[in-house]
Design a protein around this motif. Structure first.
Motif, PDB file in Angstrom:
ATOM      1  N   TYR A 189       0.825  -1.203   0.000  1.00  0.00           N
ATOM      2  CA  TYR A 189       0.000   0.000   0.000  1.00  0.00           C
ATOM      3  C   TYR A 189       0.863   1.260   0.000  1.00  0.00           C
ATOM      4  O   TYR A 189       0.517   2.255  -0.643  1.00  0.00           O
ATOM      5  CB  TYR A 189      -0.949  -0.023   1.196  1.00  0.00           C
ATOM      6  CG  TYR A 189      -1.964  -1.146   1.117  1.00  0.00           C
ATOM      7  CD1 TYR A 189      -3.053  -1.051   0.243  1.00  0.00           C
ATOM      8  CD2 TYR A 189      -1.832  -2.293   1.878  1.00  0.00           C
ATOM      9  CE1 TYR A 189      -3.988  -2.075   0.144  1.00  0.00           C
ATOM     10  CE2 TYR A 189      -2.761  -3.324   1.792  1.00  0.00           C
ATOM     11  CZ  TYR A 189      -3.831  -3.210   0.918  1.00  0.00           C
ATOM     12  OH  TYR A 189      -4.746  -4.228   0.811  1.00  0.00           O
ATOM     13  N   LYS A 190       1.968   1.230   0.727  1.00  0.00           N
ATOM     14  CA  LYS A 190       2.905   2.360   0.697  1.00  0.00           C
ATOM     15  C   LYS A 190       3.524   2.501  -0.692  1.00  0.00           C
ATOM     16  O   LYS A 190       3.762   3.614  -1.178  1.00  0.00           O
ATOM     17  CB  LYS A 190       4.001   2.152   1.746  1.00  0.00           C
ATOM     18  CG  LYS A 190       3.595   2.481   3.162  1.00  0.00           C
ATOM     19  CD  LYS A 190       3.486   3.989   3.357  1.00  0.00           C
ATOM     20  CE  LYS A 190       3.299   4.355   4.830  1.00  0.00           C
ATOM     21  NZ  LYS A 190       3.136   5.825   4.993  1.00  0.00           N
ATOM     22  N   SER A 198       2.420  -4.562 -12.672  1.00  0.00           N
ATOM     23  CA  SER A 198       3.688  -4.394 -11.953  1.00  0.00           C
ATOM     24  C   SER A 198       3.505  -4.666 -10.471  1.00  0.00           C
ATOM     25  O   SER A 198       4.394  -5.194  -9.803  1.00  0.00           O
ATOM     26  CB  SER A 198       4.214  -2.962 -12.139  1.00  0.00           C
ATOM     27  OG  SER A 198       4.116  -2.530 -13.469  1.00  0.00           O
ATOM     28  N   LEU A 199       2.345  -4.279  -9.941  1.00  0.00           N
ATOM     29  CA  LEU A 199       2.029  -4.475  -8.529  1.00  0.00           C
ATOM     30  C   LEU A 199       0.592  -4.951  -8.436  1.00  0.00           C
ATOM     31  O   LEU A 199      -0.305  -4.371  -9.054  1.00  0.00           O
ATOM     32  CB  LEU A 199       2.210  -3.160  -7.761  1.00  0.00           C
ATOM     33  CG  LEU A 199       1.940  -3.178  -6.258  1.00  0.00           C
ATOM     34  CD1 LEU A 199       2.869  -4.155  -5.545  1.00  0.00           C
ATOM     35  CD2 LEU A 199       2.103  -1.779  -5.679  1.00  0.00           C
ATOM     36  N   MET A 200       0.352  -6.017  -7.686  1.00  0.00           N
ATOM     37  CA  MET A 200      -0.981  -6.609  -7.606  1.00  0.00           C
ATOM     38  C   MET A 200      -1.458  -6.681  -6.165  1.00  0.00           C
ATOM     39  O   MET A 200      -0.784  -7.241  -5.309  1.00  0.00           O
ATOM     40  CB  MET A 200      -0.972  -8.016  -8.210  1.00  0.00           C
ATOM     41  CG  MET A 200      -0.646  -8.059  -9.691  1.00  0.00           C
ATOM     42  SD  MET A 200      -0.335  -9.749 -10.304  1.00  0.00           S
ATOM     43  CE  MET A 200      -1.859 -10.573  -9.855  1.00  0.00           C
ATOM     44  N   ILE A 233      -9.911  -0.367  -1.760  1.00  0.00           N
ATOM     45  CA  ILE A 233      -9.459   1.017  -1.910  1.00  0.00           C
ATOM     46  C   ILE A 233      -9.424   1.712  -0.550  1.00  0.00           C
ATOM     47  O   ILE A 233      -8.472   2.438  -0.224  1.00  0.00           O
ATOM     48  CB  ILE A 233     -10.370   1.799  -2.885  1.00  0.00           C
ATOM     49  CG1 ILE A 233     -10.334   1.172  -4.284  1.00  0.00           C
ATOM     50  CG2 ILE A 233      -9.943   3.261  -2.950  1.00  0.00           C
ATOM     51  CD1 ILE A 233      -8.989   1.204  -4.967  1.00  0.00           C
ATOM     52  N   VAL A 234     -10.457   1.472   0.269  1.00  0.00           N
ATOM     53  CA  VAL A 234     -10.442   2.030   1.626  1.00  0.00           C
ATOM     54  C   VAL A 234      -9.263   1.451   2.403  1.00  0.00           C
ATOM     55  O   VAL A 234      -8.556   2.179   3.120  1.00  0.00           O
ATOM     56  CB  VAL A 234     -11.758   1.739   2.373  1.00  0.00           C
ATOM     57  CG1 VAL A 234     -11.726   2.382   3.763  1.00  0.00           C
ATOM     58  CG2 VAL A 234     -12.947   2.251   1.591  1.00  0.00           C
ATOM     59  N   GLU A 235      -9.037   0.152   2.262  1.00  0.00           N
ATOM     60  CA  GLU A 235      -7.910  -0.496   2.941  1.00  0.00           C
ATOM     61  C   GLU A 235      -6.595   0.156   2.532  1.00  0.00           C
ATOM     62  O   GLU A 235      -5.722   0.424   3.366  1.00  0.00           O
ATOM     63  CB  GLU A 235      -7.898  -1.979   2.579  1.00  0.00           C
ATOM     64  CG  GLU A 235      -7.063  -2.854   3.491  1.00  0.00           C
ATOM     65  CD  GLU A 235      -7.744  -3.133   4.820  1.00  0.00           C
ATOM     66  OE1 GLU A 235      -7.299  -2.547   5.825  1.00  0.00           O
ATOM     67  OE2 GLU A 235      -8.696  -3.935   4.845  1.00  0.00           O
ATOM     68  N   SER A 237      -1.946   2.975   3.861  1.00  0.00           N
ATOM     69  CA  SER A 237      -0.860   3.811   3.349  1.00  0.00           C
ATOM     70  C   SER A 237      -0.581   4.981   4.282  1.00  0.00           C
ATOM     71  O   SER A 237       0.359   5.750   4.060  1.00  0.00           O
ATOM     72  CB  SER A 237      -1.212   4.347   1.956  1.00  0.00           C
ATOM     73  OG  SER A 237      -2.308   5.243   2.026  1.00  0.00           O
ATOM     74  N   GLY A 238      -1.409   5.112   5.321  1.00  0.00           N
ATOM     75  CA  GLY A 238      -1.202   6.179   6.299  1.00  0.00           C
ATOM     76  C   GLY A 238      -1.971   7.445   5.994  1.00  0.00           C
ATOM     77  O   GLY A 238      -1.752   8.486   6.629  1.00  0.00           O
TER      78      GLY A 238
END
Length: 333
Positions: free
Chosen positions: A4-5, A127-129, A142-144, A149-150
């Motif tokens: 997430y970051k 690239s990222l899943m 999306i909320v997660e 991600s802070g």
């Protein structure tokens, strides 16, 4: 750095962010796209949403102006793919889910791609899943992402409203077994951020037209066939019948769940003759009655265990006969 970051870092590094979602738009694909779009805006970055087709009319209460569709402005969509330096792929995990035209553009794009999705059997194209099949919806993810991600403090009504809508519609108003304690924790965060849930329910549900209700009444009283020891409901609607009731996209969406509300019903399948093919909506109750395998193995579809879609090039009569022949194999009890 957690995934997430990494997503947030990718957003900050990008200049032209493109958000895409699957063909045959629904509440989750539209809601997750708009929620992410407004979050990216709040981060001070530029984004555009490109979908293959128009959102169904029942979502018109949302501000859909950020969405450009392939079927209405192909040149703008093609240019968005060319200019993009980051592409989000929301609510789909296979490139063929966005239609041939957008699939070609996506596969030709060389920029990083981020997939956020909750469906089974993801294709390795991003690239990222973020692939969480236990999640109730992509909107929940999306909320997660925003939380983990802070950036949870940035959640507000504008971001949260479409995300609540996405969770609401993809869980059958929170009735499906995909709803977990975490789902309700996320819903609580959205309410705390200012989302007016009562207004969303009202705007979503109080949008019937007279022709839609007449079509649904006709389908239930004249077309529904209950079979397989009274546990399966089949509702076939021909092109002529849909036209008679002035069919609009989304008019048949509630039929399968309506049939499932019958006491003892385990499976409901709606067949609609549109665009030269038979489109199918599969719904079921319980872990012991999955419908996605039937849709995937025989009707070029797939989806969740209790909610799937498919299609057939057969006639309506042939498609119905094929389904009836398969019922004992897929639903033996």
């Amino acid at each position: 750095m957690n995934s997430y970051k990494q997503i947030e870092a990718a957003i900050h590094s990008a200049s032209n962010i493109l958000i895409t979602a699957h063909k045959s738009a629904d509440g989750d694909s539209v809601g997750s796209s708009l929620g992410l779009y407004h979050f990216i805006e709040k981060l001070g970055k530029k984004a555009i949403i490109c979908h293959p087709d128009k959102a169904p009319d029942f979502l018109d209460f949302l501000d859909l102006s950020p969405i450009t569709t392939m079927d209405s402005d192909a040149d703008k969509v093609a240019n968005a793919f060319i200019e993009a330096d980051l592409i989000f792929c929301l609510d789909y995990n296979s490139t063929d889910r966005i239609g041939k035209e957008m699939q070609d553009l996506l596969e030709a794009a060389t920029c990083p791609k981020i997939m956020i999705d909750h469906h089974l059997d993801p294709q390795d194209f991003a690239s990222l899943m973020i692939s969480e099949i236990s999640a109730s919806s992509t909107a929940e993810l999306i909320v997660e992402f925003i939380e983990r991600s802070g950036s949870g403090a940035l959640l507000d009504e504008k971001i949260g409203t479409p995300l609540y809508l996405g969770i609401l519609t993809d869980t059958g108003s929170f009735r499906f077994n995909s709803v977990k304690p975490r789902t309700h924790e996320i819903l609580a965060k959205l309410l705390s951020a200012g989302v007016r849930h009562h207004l969303i329910h009202e705007l979503l549900n109080d949008t019937n037209t007279a022709s839609r209700l007449r079509l649904q009444g006709f389908a239930m009283s004249e077309k529904m066939e209950i079979t397989h020891q009274s546990t399966v409901a089949l509702i076939p609607l021909t092109k002529e019948e849909l036209e008679k009731y002035n069919y609009q996209k989304g008019d048949t969406d509630s039929l399968a769940n309506l049939a499932l509300s019958i006491k003892g019903m385990k499976v409901a399948i709606v067949l609609s003759e549109r665009d030269g093919i038979i489109k199918m909506s599969f719904r079921s109750k319980g872990k012991e009655n999955p419908v996605n395998a039937l849709a995937a193995n025989h009707f070029e579809g797939g989806g969740h265990a209790n909610a799937a879609g498919g299609k057939s090039g057969d006639t309506m009569k042939e498609a119905l006969e094929k389904i009836k022949e398969l019922l004992s194999e897929y639903f033996p009890n």
